[in-house]
Motif scaffolding. Structure first.
Motif, PDB file in Angstrom:
ATOM      1  N   VAL A 283      -4.569 -27.093   4.352  1.00  0.00           N
ATOM      2  CA  VAL A 283      -3.691 -25.957   4.603  1.00  0.00           C
ATOM      3  C   VAL A 283      -3.880 -25.569   6.062  1.00  0.00           C
ATOM      4  N   GLN A 284      -2.780 -25.306   6.728  1.00  0.00           N
ATOM      5  CA  GLN A 284      -2.832 -24.873   8.125  1.00  0.00           C
ATOM      6  C   GLN A 284      -1.962 -23.638   8.273  1.00  0.00           C
ATOM      7  N   GLN A 285      -2.553 -22.580   8.865  1.00  0.00           N
ATOM      8  CA  GLN A 285      -1.826 -21.338   9.092  1.00  0.00           C
ATOM      9  C   GLN A 285      -1.970 -20.937  10.548  1.00  0.00           C
ATOM     10  N   THR A 286      -0.906 -20.438  11.100  1.00  0.00           N
ATOM     11  CA  THR A 286      -0.957 -19.746  12.378  1.00  0.00           C
ATOM     12  C   THR A 286      -0.859 -18.277  12.028  1.00  0.00           C
ATOM     13  N   GLU A 287      -1.902 -17.519  12.367  1.00  0.00           N
ATOM     14  CA  GLU A 287      -1.959 -16.117  11.982  1.00  0.00           C
ATOM     15  C   GLU A 287      -1.936 -15.240  13.230  1.00  0.00           C
ATOM     16  N   HIS A 288      -1.022 -14.289  13.231  1.00  0.00           N
ATOM     17  CA  HIS A 288      -0.897 -13.339  14.336  1.00  0.00           C
ATOM     18  C   HIS A 288      -1.464 -12.006  13.856  1.00  0.00           C
ATOM     19  N   LEU A 289      -2.528 -11.531  14.513  1.00  0.00           N
ATOM     20  CA  LEU A 289      -3.220 -10.324  14.098  1.00  0.00           C
ATOM     21  C   LEU A 289      -2.918  -9.169  15.047  1.00  0.00           C
ATOM     22  N   PHE A 290      -2.719  -7.999  14.449  1.00  0.00           N
ATOM     23  CA  PHE A 290      -2.404  -6.772  15.171  1.00  0.00           C
ATOM     24  C   PHE A 290      -3.443  -5.704  14.854  1.00  0.00           C
ATOM     25  N   LEU A 291      -3.745  -4.872  15.828  1.00  0.00           N
ATOM     26  CA  LEU A 291      -4.532  -3.670  15.592  1.00  0.00           C
ATOM     27  C   LEU A 291      -3.545  -2.607  15.098  1.00  0.00           C
ATOM     28  N   VAL A 292      -3.819  -2.036  13.942  1.00  0.00           N
ATOM     29  CA  VAL A 292      -2.870  -1.165  13.265  1.00  0.00           C
ATOM     30  C   VAL A 292      -3.454   0.230  13.053  1.00  0.00           C
TER      31      VAL A 292
ATOM     32  N   THR B 229       0.832  -1.207   0.000  1.00  0.00           N
ATOM     33  CA  THR B 229       0.000   0.000   0.000  1.00  0.00           C
ATOM     34  C   THR B 229       0.868   1.260   0.000  1.00  0.00           C
ATOM     35  N   ASN B 230       0.208   2.394  -0.134  1.00  0.00           N
ATOM     36  CA  ASN B 230       0.889   3.686  -0.049  1.00  0.00           C
ATOM     37  C   ASN B 230       0.888   4.217   1.383  1.00  0.00           C
ATOM     38  N   ALA B 231       0.487   3.404   2.350  1.00  0.00           N
ATOM     39  CA  ALA B 231       0.381   3.827   3.750  1.00  0.00           C
ATOM     40  C   ALA B 231       1.557   3.306   4.562  1.00  0.00           C
ATOM     41  N   ARG B 232       1.843   4.036   5.621  1.00  0.00           N
ATOM     42  CA  ARG B 232       2.873   3.617   6.580  1.00  0.00           C
ATOM     43  C   ARG B 232       2.212   3.312   7.912  1.00  0.00           C
ATOM     44  N   LEU B 233       2.730   2.288   8.546  1.00  0.00           N
ATOM     45  CA  LEU B 233       2.235   1.881   9.847  1.00  0.00           C
ATOM     46  C   LEU B 233       2.761   2.851  10.900  1.00  0.00           C
ATOM     47  N   ILE B 234       1.873   3.462  11.658  1.00  0.00           N
ATOM     48  CA  ILE B 234       2.268   4.376  12.729  1.00  0.00           C
ATOM     49  C   ILE B 234       2.469   3.613  14.029  1.00  0.00           C
ATOM     50  N   GLU B 235       1.513   2.760  14.357  1.00  0.00           N
ATOM     51  CA  GLU B 235       1.630   1.938  15.564  1.00  0.00           C
ATOM     52  C   GLU B 235       0.838   0.664  15.377  1.00  0.00           C
ATOM     53  N   CYS B 236       1.225  -0.341  16.143  1.00  0.00           N
ATOM     54  CA  CYS B 236       0.500  -1.603  16.095  1.00  0.00           C
ATOM     55  C   CYS B 236       0.495  -2.222  17.492  1.00  0.00           C
ATOM     56  N   GLU B 237      -0.569  -2.951  17.765  1.00  0.00           N
ATOM     57  CA  GLU B 237      -0.737  -3.612  19.057  1.00  0.00           C
ATOM     58  C   GLU B 237      -1.186  -5.050  18.810  1.00  0.00           C
ATOM     59  N   TYR B 238      -0.472  -6.001  19.406  1.00  0.00           N
ATOM     60  CA  TYR B 238      -0.818  -7.409  19.228  1.00  0.00           C
ATOM     61  C   TYR B 238      -2.219  -7.668  19.771  1.00  0.00           C
ATOM     62  N   LEU B 239      -3.037  -8.346  18.971  1.00  0.00           N
ATOM     63  CA  LEU B 239      -4.391  -8.689  19.388  1.00  0.00           C
ATOM     64  C   LEU B 239      -4.517 -10.157  19.773  1.00  0.00           C
ATOM     65  N   PHE B 240      -4.300 -11.059  18.795  1.00  0.00           N
ATOM     66  CA  PHE B 240      -4.534 -12.476  19.053  1.00  0.00           C
ATOM     67  C   PHE B 240      -3.894 -13.351  17.979  1.00  0.00           C
ATOM     68  N   CYS B 241      -3.928 -14.644  18.269  1.00  0.00           N
ATOM     69  CA  CYS B 241      -3.455 -15.674  17.348  1.00  0.00           C
ATOM     70  C   CYS B 241      -4.667 -16.437  16.816  1.00  0.00           C
ATOM     71  N   VAL B 242      -4.646 -16.737  15.541  1.00  0.00           N
ATOM     72  CA  VAL B 242      -5.692 -17.550  14.917  1.00  0.00           C
ATOM     73  C   VAL B 242      -5.052 -18.835  14.417  1.00  0.00           C
ATOM     74  N   GLU B 243      -5.581 -19.947  14.860  1.00  0.00           N
ATOM     75  CA  GLU B 243      -5.196 -21.250  14.312  1.00  0.00           C
ATOM     76  C   GLU B 243      -6.196 -21.528  13.193  1.00  0.00           C
ATOM     77  N   ASN B 244      -5.711 -21.462  11.952  1.00  0.00           N
ATOM     78  CA  ASN B 244      -6.581 -21.481  10.780  1.00  0.00           C
ATOM     79  C   ASN B 244      -6.341 -22.759   9.967  1.00  0.00           C
TER      80      ASN B 244
END
Length: 157
Positions: free
Chosen positions: A94-103, A70-85
């Protein structure tokens, strides 16, 4: 799914190991930022992010993905949770471990830097009808529990 997505998930499935992914949830007012392939408007929406790579931290990978896609820059991020997908693609597991952040980003007018992706703002009130994956994350956005959950499990046949 598109041919490009088919090739990607076939390669992921052939490795026979879980894929680790880092992604950002961007909420602005009453909407959430997502992306979708340009060559298949019927493809599902996904959160902006990518595969965790050697030498990365979660935050550096997340910053790289937003700046590459994207044309955007991340200013801050906060860890939210892990998803076992866990999901199936063309008969492959297919198995993914996904780490999601509030950005938080430096801009609202986000545009794609990659021709094969478009970014969209989806209204949270209308997410129930959107094919946003993982669905368990979509549902946590709808009911507001995305700020208090620490682990989510997504299983699809």
């Amino acid at each position: 799914m598109t041919f490009r997505q088919d090739q990607f998930f076939q390669a992921v499935a052939s490795r026979r190991i879980p894929r680790v992914r880092v992604a950002g949830i961007v909420v602005d007012r009453d909407s959430v930022l997502v992306q979708q392939p340009t060559d298949d408007p019927s493809a599902c929406y996904a959160f902006i992010g990518g595969e965790y790579e050697l030498g990365d931290t979660f935050e550096t990978r997340l910053r790289k993905e937003f700046e590459e896609e994207t044309n955007a820059r991340l200013i801050e991020c906060e860890y939210l949770f892990c998803v076992e997908n866990h999901f199936q693609h063309n008969g492959n597991s297919v198995q993914q471990t996904e780490h999601l952040f509030l950005v938080n980003l430096d801009r609202h007018d986000v545009e794609s830097r990659e021709s094969h992706l478009d970014q969209h703002w989806l209204r949270i009130a209308e997410l129930a009808t959107a094919d946003l994956r993982p669905r368990v994350v979509r549902d946590a956005l709808i009911d507001g529990t995305y700020l208090t959950r620490r682990y989510l499990l997504q299983t699809e046949a």
